[in-house]
Design an enzyme around this catalytic site. Structure first.
Site, PDB file in Angstrom:
ATOM      1  N   CYS A 258       0.734  -1.324   0.130  1.00  0.00           N
ATOM      2  CA  CYS A 258       0.104  -0.153  -0.042  1.00  0.00           C
ATOM      3  C   CYS A 258       0.680   0.895   0.051  1.00  0.00           C
ATOM      4  CB  CYS A 258      -1.285  -0.309   1.110  1.00  0.00           C
ATOM      5  SG  CYS A 258       0.198   0.090   3.156  1.00  0.00           S
ATOM      6  N   HIS A 306      -3.032   1.597   6.507  1.00  0.00           N
ATOM      7  CA  HIS A 306      -3.057   1.319   5.764  1.00  0.00           C
ATOM      8  C   HIS A 306      -3.316   2.495   4.757  1.00  0.00           C
ATOM      9  CE1 HIS A 306      -4.617  -1.070   1.632  1.00  0.00           C
ATOM     10  NE2 HIS A 306      -5.500  -0.511   1.647  1.00  0.00           N
ATOM     11  N   HIS A 318      -6.369   1.872  -4.506  1.00  0.00           N
ATOM     12  CA  HIS A 318      -5.022   1.128  -3.354  1.00  0.00           C
ATOM     13  C   HIS A 318      -4.342   0.268  -3.292  1.00  0.00           C
ATOM     14  CE1 HIS A 318      -7.915  -0.636  -0.622  1.00  0.00           C
ATOM     15  NE2 HIS A 318      -8.162  -1.195  -2.333  1.00  0.00           N
TER      16      HIS A 318
END
Length: 344
Positions: A258, A306, A318
């Site tokens: 990520c 994240h 993402h």
């Protein structure tokens, strides 16, 4: 001793019953496995979250190791330069000593008294004094260089020790990440094909519900629809990476995790951002969620584990987790911690 009829048979049956009970107990899982798809999804979310936390810790330490390697390379270059200087000064000091030896090392006053030409003697005395001062300066520089060389050598040795310790920690983090991912894949492997489809549908439905609730809150009413020029470049880069697989610790060009994706997207726009989601959250300029614009980074989860790139219209790009690919998803489908703007 007289046996009671049937007693042996009853004892045998009791032993068999006990053995079966013990066998059943030994083969029971230590922790109850999830039964419903909702429980399976919750368990997978937990396991993949733990894997992502471990991945970001790995990324942070990997960056530290890289910086240590760069510092160590610089130190070694400085040590090499100091050694060359030491060799050069040693040669100069030797040449000065030999020159004085050839001159006999006669004091200037004696040379003046013995000289037939007093003016020439004065010139010679001045030359001798300059030579002596030059030699002293060379010796002083030589001493300083030796001390500098020793200091830099000690620093390089200590940096190397820290680097080796951190490399050992990296290996430990690698094992932890693999363990977390293996646990999640074990849970998924127990699902039949139909259950996998149902689980995927459940994930989409849950994400859509979270997104709808987020939009209903009015949070997007004041959100920007146009990013900065750098933000647009970051979005364009991330869009070009759609479909590439998630791989922990990866930052392109073939795969990403990520924060690897978001850091490379902004680097493509000419802006250097921290490598991990935690550092992006800690160091970059924060903006209200309702004021975000395309190119901003959305940080998720209470532990900032994240991150995604906001692309406008309530959507983001993402790299979700192992087994998935870089994708477009609803920006409000996960718990948002906050928003940061790299080019603020």
């Amino acid at each position: 001793m007289r046996q009671i009829p049937g007693a042996h048979g009853r004892r045998t049956a009791a032993v068999v019953t006990l053995a079966l009970a013990l066998t059943a107990t030994l083969h029971q899982p230590a922790v109850a496995e999830p039964q419903t798809l909702a429980e399976v999804r919750a368990e997978l979310d937990r396991l993949y979250h733990r894997a992502e936390v471990a991945t970001e810790k790995y990324n942070a330490l990997d960056g530290k190791v890289t910086r240590q390697e760069e510092r160590l390379g610089t130190l070694r270059a400085q040590v090499a330069a100091a050694e060359r200087k030491l060799s050069r000064l040693t040669g100069l000091a030797g040449a000065a000593a030999r020159s004085q030896y050839r001159g006999g090392g006669v004091p200037a006053e004696v040379q003046f008294a013995l000289a037939g030409d007093p003016e020439r003697a004065l010139d010679n005395a001045s030359l001798v004094r300059r030579a002596q001062l030059g030699t002293q300066r060379v010796i002083s520089a030589l001493t300083t260089t030796k001390e500098e060389l020793r200091t830099r050598g000690d620093a390089a040795a200590e940096e190397l020790k820290r680097l080796r310790r951190n490399r050992g920690s990296l290996d430990s983090h690698r094992r932890t990440i693999r363990s977390r991912i293996d646990e999640a894949r074990t849970v998924e492997s127990r699902l039949e094909q139909k259950q996998r489809r149902e689980l995927a549908a459940l994930e989409r439905r849950t994400a859509d519900e979270a997104q709808a609730e987020w939009v209903r809150s009015g949070v997007l009413d004041g959100a920007g629809t146009e990013g900065s020029s750098a933000g647009r470049e970051a979005v364009a880069f991330a869009t070009g990476e759609l479909g590439k697989p998630y791989v922990w610790g990866a930052e392109g060009p073939d795969s990403y995790d990520c924060s690897g994706l978001t850091s490379k997207a902004w680097l493509a726009a000419g802006v250097v951002v921290p490598r991990t989601s935690q550092e992006q959250w800690r160091l970059l300029h924060r903006v209200p969620v309702g004021k975000m614009r395309p190119g901003d980074l959305i940080i998720y989860n209470a532990d900032a584990s994240h991150v995604s790139l906001y692309i406008g219209d309530g959507r983001m790009i993402h790299a979700p987790r192992p087994g998935r690919r870089v994708t477009v998803a609803p920006a409000g489908s996960m718990e948002i911690l906050g928003v940061v703007r790299p080019d603020a």
